[in-house]
Design a protein around this motif. Sequence first.
Motif, PDB file in Angstrom:
ATOM      1  N   UNK A   1       0.856  -1.185   0.000  1.00 41.82           N
ATOM      2  CA  UNK A   1       0.000   0.000   0.000  1.00 41.82           C
ATOM      3  C   UNK A   1       0.899   1.243   0.000  1.00 41.82           C
ATOM      4  N   UNK A   2       0.685   2.133  -0.957  1.00 38.17           N
ATOM      5  CA  UNK A   2       1.597   3.270  -1.112  1.00 38.17           C
ATOM      6  C   UNK A   2       1.383   4.364  -0.068  1.00 38.17           C
ATOM      7  N   UNK A   3       0.208   4.427   0.566  1.00 39.43           N
ATOM      8  CA  UNK A   3       0.016   5.401   1.647  1.00 39.43           C
ATOM      9  C   UNK A   3       0.833   4.980   2.869  1.00 39.43           C
ATOM     10  N   UNK A   4       1.258   5.855   3.731  1.00 38.54           N
ATOM     11  CA  UNK A   4       1.067   7.297   3.658  1.00 38.54           C
ATOM     12  C   UNK A   4       2.127   8.044   2.860  1.00 38.54           C
ATOM     13  N   UNK A   5       3.125   7.332   2.333  1.00 34.81           N
ATOM     14  CA  UNK A   5       4.187   8.006   1.590  1.00 34.81           C
ATOM     15  C   UNK A   5       3.692   8.721   0.354  1.00 34.81           C
ATOM     16  N   UNK A   6       2.669   8.160  -0.294  1.00 39.60           N
ATOM     17  CA  UNK A   6       2.090   8.767  -1.494  1.00 39.60           C
ATOM     18  C   UNK A   6       0.596   8.510  -1.485  1.00 39.60           C
ATOM     19  N   UNK A   7      -0.173   9.489  -1.942  1.00 40.84           N
ATOM     20  CA  UNK A   7      -1.628   9.358  -1.980  1.00 40.84           C
ATOM     21  C   UNK A   7      -2.145   9.703  -3.369  1.00 40.84           C
ATOM     22  N   UNK A   8      -3.312   9.160  -3.680  1.00 35.74           N
ATOM     23  CA  UNK A   8      -4.008   9.597  -4.883  1.00 35.74           C
ATOM     24  C   UNK A   8      -4.636  10.954  -4.597  1.00 35.74           C
ATOM     25  N   UNK A   9      -5.220  11.570  -5.615  1.00 34.97           N
ATOM     26  CA  UNK A   9      -5.850  12.871  -5.426  1.00 34.97           C
ATOM     27  C   UNK A   9      -7.114  12.814  -4.578  1.00 34.97           C
ATOM     28  N   UNK A  10      -7.650  11.619  -4.314  1.00 40.45           N
ATOM     29  CA  UNK A  10      -8.901  11.505  -3.556  1.00 40.45           C
ATOM     30  C   UNK A  10      -8.694  11.002  -2.127  1.00 40.45           C
ATOM     31  N   UNK A  11      -7.533  10.457  -1.805  1.00 46.54           N
ATOM     32  CA  UNK A  11      -7.315   9.857  -0.489  1.00 46.54           C
ATOM     33  C   UNK A  11      -6.687  10.860   0.479  1.00 46.54           C
ATOM     34  N   UNK A  12      -7.124  10.808   1.731  1.00 48.60           N
ATOM     35  CA  UNK A  12      -6.615  11.726   2.752  1.00 48.60           C
ATOM     36  C   UNK A  12      -6.162  11.031   4.023  1.00 48.60           C
ATOM     37  N   UNK A  13      -6.652   9.817   4.289  1.00 45.79           N
ATOM     38  CA  UNK A  13      -6.356   9.114   5.542  1.00 45.79           C
ATOM     39  C   UNK A  13      -5.250   8.084   5.353  1.00 45.79           C
ATOM     40  N   UNK A  14      -4.707   7.593   6.483  1.00 41.76           N
ATOM     41  CA  UNK A  14      -3.596   6.644   6.422  1.00 41.76           C
ATOM     42  C   UNK A  14      -4.039   5.184   6.397  1.00 41.76           C
ATOM     43  N   UNK A  15      -5.234   4.887   6.871  1.00 40.69           N
ATOM     44  CA  UNK A  15      -5.661   3.514   7.047  1.00 40.69           C
ATOM     45  C   UNK A  15      -5.974   2.785   5.756  1.00 40.69           C
ATOM     46  N   UNK A  16      -6.093   1.469   5.852  1.00 47.78           N
ATOM     47  CA  UNK A  16      -6.509   0.644   4.722  1.00 47.78           C
ATOM     48  C   UNK A  16      -8.016   0.787   4.513  1.00 47.78           C
ATOM     49  N   UNK A  17      -8.480   0.407   3.323  1.00 48.60           N
ATOM     50  CA  UNK A  17      -9.916   0.395   2.996  1.00 48.60           C
ATOM     51  C   UNK A  17     -10.573   1.742   3.268  1.00 48.60           C
ATOM     52  N   UNK A  18      -9.901   2.816   2.871  1.00 49.94           N
ATOM     53  CA  UNK A  18     -10.463   4.161   3.055  1.00 49.94           C
ATOM     54  C   UNK A  18     -11.620   4.379   2.079  1.00 49.94           C
ATOM     55  N   UNK A  19     -12.739   4.872   2.585  1.00 52.03           N
ATOM     56  CA  UNK A  19     -13.898   5.186   1.751  1.00 52.03           C
ATOM     57  C   UNK A  19     -13.780   6.642   1.316  1.00 52.03           C
ATOM     58  N   UNK A  20     -13.625   6.886   0.029  1.00 54.10           N
ATOM     59  CA  UNK A  20     -13.360   8.245  -0.433  1.00 54.10           C
ATOM     60  C   UNK A  20     -14.596   8.941  -0.967  1.00 54.10           C
ATOM     61  N   UNK A  21     -15.661   8.206  -1.242  1.00 54.95           N
ATOM     62  CA  UNK A  21     -16.878   8.825  -1.758  1.00 54.95           C
ATOM     63  C   UNK A  21     -17.934   8.760  -0.663  1.00 54.95           C
ATOM     64  N   UNK A  22     -19.046   8.170  -0.901  1.00 56.34           N
ATOM     65  CA  UNK A  22     -20.110   8.051   0.099  1.00 56.34           C
ATOM     66  C   UNK A  22     -19.708   7.063   1.186  1.00 56.34           C
ATOM     67  N   UNK A  23     -20.388   7.174   2.341  1.00 55.60           N
ATOM     68  CA  UNK A  23     -20.196   6.171   3.396  1.00 55.60           C
ATOM     69  C   UNK A  23     -21.291   5.115   3.360  1.00 55.60           C
TER      70      UNK A  23
END
Length: 443
Positions: A31-53
């Motif tokens: 998993x490339x986080x937290x060293x690098x993130x996509x434009x939609x990801x903000x958190x450090x954890x796995x299975x981050x929900x970036x759109x709706x919950x």
Amino acid sequence: MAHVAIVGGGLAGTECAWQLAEAGIAVTLYEMKPGKRSEAHTEDGLAELVCSNSFRATGPAAAIGLLKEEMSSLGSLVMKAAFATQVPAGGALAVDRTLFSQYITDAIENHDSITVVHQEIQSLDASELQGHDAVVIAAGPLASESLTESLMTAVGNQRLYFYDAIAPIISRDSVDFDKAFWGSRWKPEDDDDYLNCPMNEAEYKAFVTALLEGEKVQPRDFEKEIHFEGCLPVEAMAERGEMTLAFGPLKPVGFEDPKTGDRPFAIVQLRTENADKTAFNLVGFQTKLKYPEQKRIFRMIPGLEQAEFLRLGSIHRNTYVNAPDVLENSLQLKNRPGVYLAGQITGVEGYLESAACGLWLGLSLGTNMNGSSLEEPPVETAIGALLGHLKAVPDKRFQPSNVNFGLMPGLQKKMKKKLRKEAYGVRAKEAFQTWIASVGLNR
């Protein structure tokens, strides 16, 4: 012991890793986080929900409800996490996204057969991937540019893509409750699942005009803008006609404004984001408006004049392959033996569809590595229908799809809409139970 490398710690990657590990296969999850993130990801954890919950509807009269039941029967980690972190959402299954991510992160990091490495994998030929019995690319629709280029070079296709937009989240404390009211459509007893902001005709039409005139994020010069039909930006829907939103996500059917006793002309719904109900998602408000424009225009909604935005909406590129062209039925790349794809990058669309794809690959690959084979679920089931979508050559261009009854064989008898959905559900449950008993996977 067999060893599999998985690239990507989203829903598909973590679900695949869990299923493989439960089958006794050693897994290294990159998993490339937290060293690098996509434009939609903000958190450090796995299975981050970036759109709706929200994981959408429950119950067998909805295809996504069937998918939930099937995944649960197969020991899905994602479903265990969802039920453990559930928040009220009427007839939908929604989660506290922070607790959900933490649940899966803890489960993956504490499994004896899984090693998590926080490192970006830039190529299918990366040295870290060599020497494994199989490699799974579950990097999602926001795979890094270098990995995406490597994958597209490998499959020999031009890049396929669409745009997906994210809805804003606002603070409950900033809502004007003199104007907003609690209640679910048709279900007044569910009075604390949704907040509702009613609009009269003049307010609605002014809002639509502002959406149309608002400054929007433009696609880059070399990218053509293609939206996924099931997740259109709110302003793209407004472009289809002045009343499109009033008959879509802003439809007032099933509501009465308790302050007037009348049905509003239109209504904006806010769905709770967390267990404490301190944050709310604007339902159906995926957007490509620029940030200042979002604040200005969405504060035109009655009750949201002083809205505090905990997260603004955004737009991002979703990349996926032409699955019928490049994937074997096993989800292995046709021209790269030993390399498999899972999740949204295959052309399934949605949180649970992505997880289900990873779940199936983990189950089937783990079974194969243990010296046996696993028959696919029949196409009458939700998982079988999703897998069938990835194999069926379309008349035109292959496009991503959520799970839906249209992916299943049609019913022979004509019947009313409600009865038809129930009939699909009954048939699917029967087919799934027959299949799961025959392969011995009941968990």
